[in-house]
Enzyme design. Structure first.
Site, PDB file in Angstrom:
ATOM      1  N   GLU A   1       0.132   4.607   1.899  1.00 62.76           N
ATOM      2  CA  GLU A   1       0.057   5.588   2.987  1.00 62.76           C
ATOM      3  C   GLU A   1       1.148   5.374   4.040  1.00 62.76           C
ATOM      4  OE1 GLU A   1      -2.387   3.874   1.680  1.00 62.76           O
ATOM      5  OE2 GLU A   1      -4.130   5.164   1.300  1.00 62.76           O
TER       6      GLU A   1
ATOM      7  N   HIS B   1      -2.635  -0.123  -3.684  1.00 66.67           N
ATOM      8  CA  HIS B   1      -3.080   1.233  -3.338  1.00 66.67           C
ATOM      9  C   HIS B   1      -3.897   1.864  -4.466  1.00 66.67           C
ATOM     10  CE1 HIS B   1      -3.031   5.318  -1.764  1.00 66.67           C
ATOM     11  NE2 HIS B   1      -2.574   5.729  -2.933  1.00 66.67           N
TER      12      HIS B   1
ATOM     13  N   ASP C   1       0.865  -1.179   0.000  1.00 64.89           N
ATOM     14  CA  ASP C   1       0.000   0.000   0.000  1.00 64.89           C
ATOM     15  C   ASP C   1       0.903   1.230   0.000  1.00 64.89           C
ATOM     16  OD1 ASP C   1      -2.274   1.537   0.060  1.00 64.89           O
ATOM     17  OD2 ASP C   1      -3.145   0.615   1.839  1.00 64.89           O
TER      18      ASP C   1
ATOM     19  N   HIS D   1      -1.663   1.176   6.684  1.00 64.28           N
ATOM     20  CA  HIS D   1      -2.161   2.275   7.526  1.00 64.28           C
ATOM     21  C   HIS D   1      -3.234   1.750   8.475  1.00 64.28           C
ATOM     22  CE1 HIS D   1      -5.665   2.052   4.944  1.00 64.28           C
ATOM     23  NE2 HIS D   1      -4.813   1.988   3.936  1.00 64.28           N
TER      24      HIS D   1
ATOM     25  N   HIS E   1      -8.088   4.677   7.188  1.00 66.51           N
ATOM     26  CA  HIS E   1      -9.357   4.352   6.514  1.00 66.51           C
ATOM     27  C   HIS E   1      -9.398   2.845   6.292  1.00 66.51           C
ATOM     28  CE1 HIS E   1      -6.509   4.521   3.157  1.00 66.51           C
ATOM     29  NE2 HIS E   1      -7.327   3.689   2.521  1.00 66.51           N
TER      30      HIS E   1
ATOM     31  N   GLU F   1      -7.691  -2.743   6.917  1.00 68.45           N
ATOM     32  CA  GLU F   1      -7.226  -3.513   5.757  1.00 68.45           C
ATOM     33  C   GLU F   1      -6.183  -4.564   6.186  1.00 68.45           C
ATOM     34  OE1 GLU F   1      -5.852  -0.584   2.934  1.00 68.45           O
ATOM     35  OE2 GLU F   1      -7.718   0.526   3.091  1.00 68.45           O
TER      36      GLU F   1
HETATM   37 ZN    ZN Z   1      -3.747   2.919   0.125  1.00 72.90          ZN
END
Ligand code: ZN
Length: 298
Positions: A39, A89, A37, A133, A145, A163
């Site tokens: 972030e 991502h 990902d 994240h 998120h 996630e």
């Molecule tokens: Zn992401």
């Protein structure tokens, strides 16, 4: 006597060759899945760096690619491996694949039913999550998120997950342990409550949209050390256990989405924004969750 002498030397050399090469040859080729990902990548401290067209997004892509290559390098330093890298991502077209280590295979684009875990199956020895994240609603997590802004909360068999947790549970049902994960300090804190693993903290979150950064070189050095450490301890890594059926509770950001989701047979309404579904296993649960947050957009 002379013949006996040479035979003895030959035997000793043979035993030496077998014992010294034994370490190399007894190791099977590893199969590693890497989900990356953005972030939580080191050196990324603004939302714009994670968005296509945003200021310094190109730098973000470079940093993301460099971290993957660092981990891949560390894996090959440990031993021979088959590595699948899944860009996880946004539109899942972020990694600079021409700069990726040519020894990996690479999964691109986000039109895939299993999103961040696409390509993972029970033949893998381990999974590594990079640049992750914290979940939706995490207090202070950098760009926290779950899936998209459509999700206010997600629970699997009563455990609230983001996630990272969701993907680790999915891997667990395939018998694959997550041996390393990286992201900001809030992600690390949240993830290790669910998964008994090692993490690399790439930055300190300063609220939801800012972060105190380490230099990317320092992050890469930590990733390298921890990857080798994780592989050395691979035998003791344990996949998460998930019992079937899998109860999915999904809290939407809008009541309208919850209304639409109710068209799915056997969906149960909990309150204005929350629905629940009993899936037969994690595979069914994961696909359904992805549909609810990604393809139903009201
Ligand atoms: Zn992401």
């Amino acid at each position: 006597m002379k013949l006996f002498y040479f035979r003895t030397i030959k035997t000793i050399l043979l035993i030496f060759a077998i014992t010294t090469s034994g370490y190399m040859f007894s190791q099977e080729k590893l199969k590693i899945f890497i989900s990356v990902d953005m972030e939580g990548i080191g050196g990324i401290g603004t939302p714009k760096m994670t968005r296509s067209g945003g200021k310094d997004y190109a730098t973000g892509r470079q940093l993301m690619t460099d971290e993957v290559n660092t981990v891949v390098d560390a894996i090959f330093e440990f031993g021979d491996a088959d590595i699948l890298v899944n860009d996880s991502h946004g539109d899942m077209q972020n990694l600079l694949h021409l700069q990726l280590d040519p020894r990996v295979t690479y999964l691109q684009s986000n039109i895939k039913p299993l999103g961040m875990v696409q390509g993972l199956d029970s033949s893998f020895d381990a999974a590594i999550f990079i640049g992750y994240h914290a979940r939706a609603g995490n207090l202070g997590g950098f760009l926290a998120h779950t899936g998209s802004g459509s999700v206010k909360g997600l629970w699997i068999n009563g455990i609230e997950v983001g996630e990272g947790g969701l993907n680790a549970l999915y891997a667990g049902t395939l018998g694959v342990p997550v041996i390393l994960a990286s992201g900001d300090d809030k992600f690390s804190e949240e993830f290790t409550k669910i998964v008994d693993t090692r993490t690399v903290i790439t930055k300190t979150a300063v609220g939801s949209s800012a972060a105190k950064l380490l230099h990317p070189d320092k992050v890469k050095a930590k990733l390298k050390t921890k990857t080798v450490e994780a592989l050395r301890n691979l035998k003791t890594a344990k996949p998460l256990n998930v019992s079937n059926p899998v109860t999915v509770r999904f809290k939407s950001s809008t009541t309208t989405r919850a209304d639409v989701v109710m068209s799915i047979p056997n969906m149960k309404r909990i309150d204005g924004t929350t629905v629940e579904y009993k899936a037969k296993n994690m595979d069914e649960a994961y696909r359904l969750i992805r549909v609810m947050y990604k393809y139903i957009s009201w």
